[in-house]
Design an enzyme around this catalytic site. Structure first.
Site, PDB file in Angstrom:
ATOM      1  N   ARG A  36    -134.525  18.215 -29.085  1.00 34.53           N
ATOM      2  CA  ARG A  36    -134.475  19.382 -29.964  1.00 34.53           C
ATOM      3  C   ARG A  36    -135.700  20.277 -29.783  1.00 34.53           C
ATOM      4  O   ARG A  36    -136.213  20.836 -30.749  1.00 34.53           O
ATOM      5  CB  ARG A  36    -134.380  18.954 -31.443  1.00 34.53           C
ATOM      6  CG  ARG A  36    -133.054  18.341 -31.838  1.00 34.53           C
ATOM      7  CD  ARG A  36    -131.987  19.390 -32.063  1.00 34.53           C
ATOM      8  NE  ARG A  36    -130.661  18.771 -32.142  1.00 34.53           N
ATOM      9  CZ  ARG A  36    -130.019  18.515 -33.265  1.00 34.53           C
ATOM     10  NH1 ARG A  36    -130.551  18.875 -34.409  1.00 34.53           N
ATOM     11  NH2 ARG A  36    -128.854  17.945 -33.252  1.00 34.53           N
ATOM     12  N   ARG A  40    -134.893  25.106 -34.930  1.00 38.79           N
ATOM     13  CA  ARG A  40    -135.352  25.920 -36.056  1.00 38.79           C
ATOM     14  C   ARG A  40    -136.848  25.891 -36.314  1.00 38.79           C
ATOM     15  O   ARG A  40    -137.369  26.743 -37.015  1.00 38.79           O
ATOM     16  CB  ARG A  40    -134.656  25.418 -37.323  1.00 38.79           C
ATOM     17  CG  ARG A  40    -133.210  25.776 -37.353  1.00 38.79           C
ATOM     18  CD  ARG A  40    -132.948  26.824 -38.409  1.00 38.79           C
ATOM     19  NE  ARG A  40    -131.558  26.736 -38.779  1.00 38.79           N
ATOM     20  CZ  ARG A  40    -131.123  26.204 -39.906  1.00 38.79           C
ATOM     21  NH1 ARG A  40    -131.982  25.732 -40.802  1.00 38.79           N
ATOM     22  NH2 ARG A  40    -129.847  26.149 -40.148  1.00 38.79           N
ATOM     23  N   ARG A  49    -131.355  33.255 -34.240  1.00 37.18           N
ATOM     24  CA  ARG A  49    -130.352  32.778 -35.207  1.00 37.18           C
ATOM     25  C   ARG A  49    -130.132  33.733 -36.380  1.00 37.18           C
ATOM     26  O   ARG A  49    -129.136  33.634 -37.083  1.00 37.18           O
ATOM     27  CB  ARG A  49    -130.747  31.386 -35.709  1.00 37.18           C
ATOM     28  CG  ARG A  49    -130.396  30.276 -34.752  1.00 37.18           C
ATOM     29  CD  ARG A  49    -128.929  29.861 -34.837  1.00 37.18           C
ATOM     30  NE  ARG A  49    -128.710  28.967 -35.977  1.00 37.18           N
ATOM     31  CZ  ARG A  49    -128.180  29.313 -37.121  1.00 37.18           C
ATOM     32  NH1 ARG A  49    -127.792  30.547 -37.305  1.00 37.18           N
ATOM     33  NH2 ARG A  49    -128.015  28.437 -38.080  1.00 37.18           N
ATOM     34  N   ASP A  85    -124.223  21.617 -27.959  1.00 38.56           N
ATOM     35  CA  ASP A  85    -124.183  20.565 -28.975  1.00 38.56           C
ATOM     36  C   ASP A  85    -123.170  19.507 -28.566  1.00 38.56           C
ATOM     37  O   ASP A  85    -122.156  19.833 -27.932  1.00 38.56           O
ATOM     38  CB  ASP A  85    -123.810  21.133 -30.348  1.00 38.56           C
ATOM     39  CG  ASP A  85    -124.186  20.157 -31.449  1.00 38.56           C
ATOM     40  OD1 ASP A  85    -125.329  20.205 -31.919  1.00 38.56           O
ATOM     41  OD2 ASP A  85    -123.342  19.316 -31.808  1.00 38.56           O
ATOM     42  N   TYR A 161    -117.977  11.078 -35.618  1.00 32.30           N
ATOM     43  CA  TYR A 161    -117.827  12.389 -36.270  1.00 32.30           C
ATOM     44  C   TYR A 161    -116.349  12.690 -36.533  1.00 32.30           C
ATOM     45  O   TYR A 161    -115.982  13.212 -37.584  1.00 32.30           O
ATOM     46  CB  TYR A 161    -118.455  13.501 -35.429  1.00 32.30           C
ATOM     47  CG  TYR A 161    -119.968  13.544 -35.553  1.00 32.30           C
ATOM     48  CD1 TYR A 161    -120.571  14.117 -36.672  1.00 32.30           C
ATOM     49  CD2 TYR A 161    -120.786  12.994 -34.585  1.00 32.30           C
ATOM     50  CE1 TYR A 161    -121.958  14.142 -36.802  1.00 32.30           C
ATOM     51  CE2 TYR A 161    -122.176  13.006 -34.704  1.00 32.30           C
ATOM     52  CZ  TYR A 161    -122.749  13.585 -35.817  1.00 32.30           C
ATOM     53  OH  TYR A 161    -124.105  13.599 -35.958  1.00 32.30           O
TER      54      TYR A 161
HETATM   55  O1  1CP Z   1    -133.346  21.566 -27.352  1.00 28.06           O
HETATM   56  C1  1CP Z   1    -132.366  20.933 -27.760  1.00 28.06           C
HETATM   57  O2  1CP Z   1    -132.328  19.694 -27.808  1.00 28.06           O
HETATM   58  C2  1CP Z   1    -131.189  21.727 -28.266  1.00 28.06           C
HETATM   59  C3  1CP Z   1    -129.856  21.297 -27.776  1.00 28.06           C
HETATM   60  C4  1CP Z   1    -129.145  20.297 -28.717  1.00 28.06           C
HETATM   61  C5  1CP Z   1    -128.826  18.966 -28.443  1.00 28.06           C
HETATM   62  C6  1CP Z   1    -129.225  18.171 -27.215  1.00 28.06           C
HETATM   63  C7  1CP Z   1    -128.637  20.599 -29.992  1.00 28.06           C
HETATM   64  C8  1CP Z   1    -128.750  21.888 -30.708  1.00 28.06           C
HETATM   65  N1  1CP Z   1    -127.933  19.495 -30.447  1.00 28.06           N
HETATM   66  C9  1CP Z   1    -128.059  18.488 -29.528  1.00 28.06           C
HETATM   67  C10 1CP Z   1    -127.439  17.162 -29.575  1.00 28.06           C
HETATM   68  C11 1CP Z   1    -126.842  16.677 -30.858  1.00 28.06           C
HETATM   69  N2  1CP Z   1    -126.119  17.358 -31.798  1.00 28.06           N
HETATM   70  C12 1CP Z   1    -126.864  15.313 -31.245  1.00 28.06           C
HETATM   71  C13 1CP Z   1    -127.480  14.203 -30.421  1.00 28.06           C
HETATM   72  C14 1CP Z   1    -128.957  14.149 -30.626  1.00 28.06           C
HETATM   73  C15 1CP Z   1    -129.383  13.683 -31.996  1.00 28.06           C
HETATM   74  O3  1CP Z   1    -129.066  12.541 -32.348  1.00 28.06           O
HETATM   75  O4  1CP Z   1    -129.997  14.502 -32.692  1.00 28.06           O
HETATM   76  C16 1CP Z   1    -126.191  15.198 -32.462  1.00 28.06           C
HETATM   77  C17 1CP Z   1    -125.972  13.944 -33.275  1.00 28.06           C
HETATM   78  C18 1CP Z   1    -125.716  16.497 -32.805  1.00 28.06           C
HETATM   79  C19 1CP Z   1    -124.868  16.838 -33.994  1.00 28.06           C
HETATM   80  C20 1CP Z   1    -125.434  17.917 -34.828  1.00 28.06           C
HETATM   81  N3  1CP Z   1    -125.700  19.186 -34.380  1.00 28.06           N
HETATM   82  C21 1CP Z   1    -125.799  17.852 -36.192  1.00 28.06           C
HETATM   83  C22 1CP Z   1    -125.585  16.668 -37.118  1.00 28.06           C
HETATM   84  C23 1CP Z   1    -126.681  15.665 -37.067  1.00 28.06           C
HETATM   85  C24 1CP Z   1    -126.367  14.534 -38.026  1.00 28.06           C
HETATM   86  O5  1CP Z   1    -127.328  14.041 -38.630  1.00 28.06           O
HETATM   87  O6  1CP Z   1    -125.205  14.116 -38.148  1.00 28.06           O
HETATM   88  C25 1CP Z   1    -126.316  19.101 -36.540  1.00 28.06           C
HETATM   89  C26 1CP Z   1    -126.863  19.519 -37.869  1.00 28.06           C
HETATM   90  C27 1CP Z   1    -126.259  19.925 -35.381  1.00 28.06           C
HETATM   91  C28 1CP Z   1    -126.670  21.345 -35.276  1.00 28.06           C
HETATM   92  C29 1CP Z   1    -127.641  21.676 -34.221  1.00 28.06           C
HETATM   93  N4  1CP Z   1    -127.522  21.360 -32.881  1.00 28.06           N
HETATM   94  C30 1CP Z   1    -128.562  21.901 -32.173  1.00 28.06           C
HETATM   95  C31 1CP Z   1    -129.391  22.603 -33.115  1.00 28.06           C
HETATM   96  C32 1CP Z   1    -130.649  23.359 -32.760  1.00 28.06           C
HETATM   97  C33 1CP Z   1    -128.802  22.457 -34.377  1.00 28.06           C
HETATM   98  C34 1CP Z   1    -129.266  23.082 -35.656  1.00 28.06           C
HETATM   99  C35 1CP Z   1    -128.512  24.357 -35.827  1.00 28.06           C
HETATM  100  C36 1CP Z   1    -129.371  25.445 -36.317  1.00 28.06           C
HETATM  101  O7  1CP Z   1    -129.965  25.247 -37.343  1.00 28.06           O
HETATM  102  O8  1CP Z   1    -129.485  26.513 -35.685  1.00 28.06           O
END
Ligand code: 1CP
Length: 363
Positions: A36, A40, A49, A85, A161
């Protein structure tokens, strides 16, 4: 090697610290990137965003590549991870994915029966997810010397999910489905596995240098259930995509040895495990990635530096360690601290290499 080949190689990133560490080659310092790293906590990301919602940002290959580049440039990390994602493929399967206010993903059509599995749509990855492949190409055009990680969610984590209809704490619906309807669960896992293979292969063809499989929630399972219901699918994915791969999970300390049987080049390790013990369990024929607690970034510089030193001591300058967090950067993290972390890993790991060489010479 003729001069054309040479310049091609120099322009590429096969000799980058990141890819060398994945090949277990000695490096002058420990490579570092952060899960990540685009998100944000960054002002530049928040600015983007303000104009687009999260899914639109993922769908826009030009903006997605831009935020990937921003993270690499602002932090000076040794690899990029394409902005996307793990849940995007579920959109194409008719799950009704949306991100609700307050951020949690919601799937409006959760899977609760064998019939629901039958209704999931199979799709052509180029048609459904071609925009991610384009983001990969855009990033590589902009930063040809920076290794780029493509990624996908692993089948169990995606299934969780789909079945829970969003995030979960105990994964009770997922496990109940797995125990009570094993045939439907297996069918779902096979469907997700086939889709994930095609999706990762597409990212590789677009130019991604390494592929990461996020099995973030697989640590909720017992060893027995992991071996029975998950490992064969993860193994099939790793085998099918070939090339450098990273298999990642959290709370997996008790089954890293089993996870390494999936055959990935590297394994992600979270902070709940001691890095030295984890690497022994995984086997020193594999690379490891980790394992700072993201909450340490909420502390001061002294604590951050001390915890970096601890991890670097535990890996002992052994080739094949890629520094990372044990899970993603938290939203309320200061970017200054993230930059300090990256600089500290670079400086301290280089100094440690020097020290171990000097000690070696004295002996
Ligand atoms: O630099 C980076 O890593 C950004 C690319 C990226 C990656 C590799 C994002 C952007 N998401 C992910 C993978 C991801 N998404 C995972 C695997 C890694 C981990 O365990 O964190 C998972 C579980 C998700 C699912 C997801 N996406 C959630 C739910 C998490 C949960 O607790 O169940 C959420 C809230 C997101 C949104 C998301 N994805 C990425 C970002 C930057 C965001 C936040 C959105 C925003 O606020 O703009």
């Amino acid at each position: 090697m003729n001069s054309d080949q040479k310049s091609g190689r120099e322009q590429g990133c096969e000799d980058s610290l990141f890819l060398r560490a994945l090949r277990l080659e000695a490096t002058e310092r420990t490579p570092v990137w952060l899960m990540r790293q685009a998100g944000r906590y960054q002002e530049s990301y928040r600015k983007v965003r303000e104009k687009v919602d999260f899914l639109s940002l993922c769908h826009n290959s030009q903006l997605a590549a831009q935020v990937t580049v921003q993270a690499v440039d602002e932090l000076g990390v040794d690899a990029g991870i394409i902005f996307a994602d793990i849940l995007l493929p579920l959109e194409c399967m008719g799950s009704g994915l949306r991100f609700a206010k307050g951020d949690g993903p919601v799937l409006d059509n959760p899977i609760r029966s064998a019939g629901d599995v039958e209704r999931l749509q199979e799709f052509d990855v180029e048609e459904g997810l071609g925009y991610v492949f384009q983001s990969v190409r855009n990033f590589i055009a902009e930063r040809p010397t920076v290794p780029l990680i493509g990624f996908a969610g692993a089948p169990f984590t995606l299934a969780s999910y789909l079945i829970e209809g969003g995030s979960s704490r105990h994964f009770d619906k997922t496990k109940a489905f797995m125990y009570c309807q094993p045939e439907a669960f297996e069918k779902l896992m096979v469907l997700l596995t086939n889709m994930t293979i095609a999706y990762l292969q597409g990212q590789k063809q677009a130019g991604a240098h390494c592929l990461m499989l996020f099995d973030s929630w697989v640590g909720a399972l017992s060893r027995h259930d992991f071996a029975r219901h998950v490992l064969p699918h993860s193994r099939r994915i790793v085998k099918a995509v070939s090339g450098p791969t990273i298999y990642f999970g959290t709370s997996c300390g008790g089954m890293l040895d089993l996870m390494s049987e999936a055959g990935s080049t590297a394994l992600g390790v979270d902070w709940r495990s001691d890095m030295a013990a984890a690497w022994s369990a995984i086997g020193h024929d594999r690379a490891v990635m980790g394992n700072l607690d993201p909450c340490v970034l909420l502390a001061g510089r002294e604590e951050i530096a001390a915890q970096v030193d601890l991890i670097l001591q535990q890996t002992g300058a052994r080739p094949g360690h890629i520094f990372n967090l044990g899970h993603g950067i938290l939203q309320n993290t200061s970017q200054e601290n993230v930059r300090f972390l990256v600089d500290t890993v670079k400086e301290r790991s280089q100094a440690l290499r020097g020290e171990s060489r000097t000690i070696g010479m004295k002996r």
